[in-house]
Design a protein around this motif. Sequence first.
Motif, short mmCIF file in Angstrom:
data_model
loop_
_atom_site.label_atom_id
_atom_site.label_comp_id
_atom_site.label_asym_id
_atom_site.label_seq_id
_atom_site.Cartn_x
_atom_site.Cartn_y
_atom_site.Cartn_z
N ASP B 149 53.82 26.44 0.45
CA ASP B 149 55.25 26.14 0.51
C ASP B 149 55.44 24.62 0.43
O ASP B 149 54.53 23.86 0.75
N GLU B 159 63.90 20.41 4.17
CA GLU B 159 64.02 21.70 3.47
C GLU B 159 62.65 22.31 3.28
O GLU B 159 61.69 21.59 2.98
N GLN B 160 62.57 23.60 3.41
CA GLN B 160 61.32 24.29 3.09
C GLN B 160 61.59 25.33 2.00
O GLN B 160 62.54 26.10 2.10
N GLU B 162 59.65 28.38 -0.28
CA GLU B 162 58.42 29.18 -0.35
C GLU B 162 57.73 28.98 -1.70
O GLU B 162 58.39 28.75 -2.71
N LYS B 163 56.40 29.11 -1.70
CA LYS B 163 55.65 28.76 -2.91
C LYS B 163 56.02 29.62 -4.12
O LYS B 163 55.98 29.15 -5.25
N TYR B 244 67.12 21.90 -3.47
CA TYR B 244 67.93 22.11 -2.27
C TYR B 244 68.47 23.55 -2.29
O TYR B 244 69.14 23.95 -3.24
N SER B 245 68.19 24.32 -1.23
CA SER B 245 68.60 25.73 -1.20
C SER B 245 69.88 25.93 -0.40
O SER B 245 70.23 25.11 0.45
N ARG B 246 70.53 27.06 -0.66
CA ARG B 246 71.72 27.43 0.09
C ARG B 246 71.32 28.21 1.33
O ARG B 246 70.26 28.83 1.37
N MET B 247 72.20 28.21 2.32
CA MET B 247 71.93 28.98 3.53
C MET B 247 72.89 30.16 3.64
O MET B 247 74.06 30.03 3.30
N VAL B 253 67.60 30.51 4.95
CA VAL B 253 67.64 30.00 3.58
C VAL B 253 67.62 31.17 2.59
O VAL B 253 66.86 32.12 2.76
N ARG B 255 66.53 32.72 -0.69
CA ARG B 255 65.48 32.49 -1.69
C ARG B 255 66.08 32.45 -3.10
O ARG B 255 66.94 33.25 -3.44
N GLU B 259 71.68 24.84 -3.71
CA GLU B 259 72.75 24.47 -2.77
C GLU B 259 74.07 24.18 -3.48
O GLU B 259 75.12 24.66 -3.10
#
Lengths: 229, 293
Positions: B149, B159-160, B162-163, B244-247, B253, B255, B259
């Motif tokens: 990740d 931010e994290q 996943e791989k 940047y991901s959305r929540m 988060v 997947r 964002e």
Amino acid sequence: MMKNISLTKLIFLVVAFLPGRPVEAQDADALIQKLRSKMETVKSYEADGVMKTTVTYLKVPEAKVKLYFKRPDKLKIRNENGISLVPKSILGISIQNIFSGQYTALFSGYDSNGLRILKLIPKDENSDIALSTLYVDESNLLIRKAKITTKENGTYELEMTYGKYASYALPDKLICSFNLKDYKLPKGVTFDYDDGSKKQTPLIQSAKGQVEIRYTSYLINKPIPDNMF
Amino acid sequence: MWKLLQIELFKIFRKPRTYISFGAIAAIIILIQLGLKFDGRSYLELLMGDISASFEVPYDKVLNGYFVAFVILNALLIHVPLLVALVAGDSVAGEANMGTLRLLITKPITRTQLLLVKYAATVIYTVMLLAWMAILALLMSILFFGTNDILIARNDVMEQIEKADILWRYMAAFGFAAVALSTVAALAFLLSVFADNSIGPIVATMCIVIVFTILSELKIPMYDKTVKPYLFTSHMLAWKGFFYSRMGPDNSVIRGSIENLPAIGRSFWILIGYIVAFLGTAIISFKRKDILS
């Protein structure tokens, strides 16, 4: 003067042999003993679970984790398929080792849900824990909630929901709230992209963080090597 | 036109200075990779300082190929525009300097066609430079550090991703970076039209990029709302938006999400607008220019 001394002695004797407090203390010890006996049936466990972290400055996905526990106080949370940032507080304070060490136990009434409130004050002056407040379901011998106040790291709150493994006092769901330290990056490290929008941050906007672990299965009393921790 | 493009590409890749960029990128990437291989933990400790106070950080997992590639891109994409300017700034001014420009426009093609072909050749060089960077930064880092990740440090949040959710983001980011660098190429190209020596447009492009980047990053309130939104350097960083991901409403988060995709789209079109403006101005100026060299 003689009369005064006799009266003092009399009051002292009456107070000393009043049944209320010592009996309550004995009851508290007895309840703890029962809780402890139930918990000590679990020497170790390996559990699968899903961990959700809610912290103002972290945007992390839910993670499948493996949890390893071994008495007296070893706990490890691992994400085999990725990265999980595990709060140090969870590793330091586990409900399984809450009764380790010497302490004074006191009852403090009942909460609105009928749970017995039990306060533990450690006797060891060097202990980081200043006070533990447990909310105990006496009929099922389960700790439903715990508030642990430490000297250095603020207050932790644990909330347990039990199901299939209630007979081992192992929760199906654990919610741990803990204090957070500020997050600030050294300036000039990121060159962040400013899209002009309002930043989307988690709903909890405080100095508290929260971790929720939903346990899917336990392997109880499976031997776990020390190098796992 | 195709023949002309081939000739222009031949001219670009015949010059030794073209390979300076490829060499510089290789050197920087290898140096960063070596540094992180042997002392990556110190860098991570600086980055994760406040987080490691409350959380146990698995540094060995955090230091993976995807993370290293992001660090490299973060460092390089600020400076690669300068390398792009080396070739784009030389495109027309270099011909003028060598005295071949007058000869070139005697060929049976319009001046517009000539400039479009020259710019296309510059863009191809830019894309090749990016591809080289992708191979070295991403593939070699994956080879040396493995995958896991990725943790992305932003000003106010970590931010994290996943791989399994990363590779497409890199592809999108490289695609966006190609547009961003083509904007710088267009600027250098425009300046190149006005000069008879390639040093001038190269240095002028570098100066503009440096000044604009500083203005973009200074965070002075007076510039933040007035100047910053219109600087192309502010929008060149939008490649990061893909990371940047959305929540979701449950605070986790989502997947495969981005964002603020509309903001990235807006930045994309602003950059395209700059390219059209720079290139259009270059063509108009070149058509009116009295070429004496």
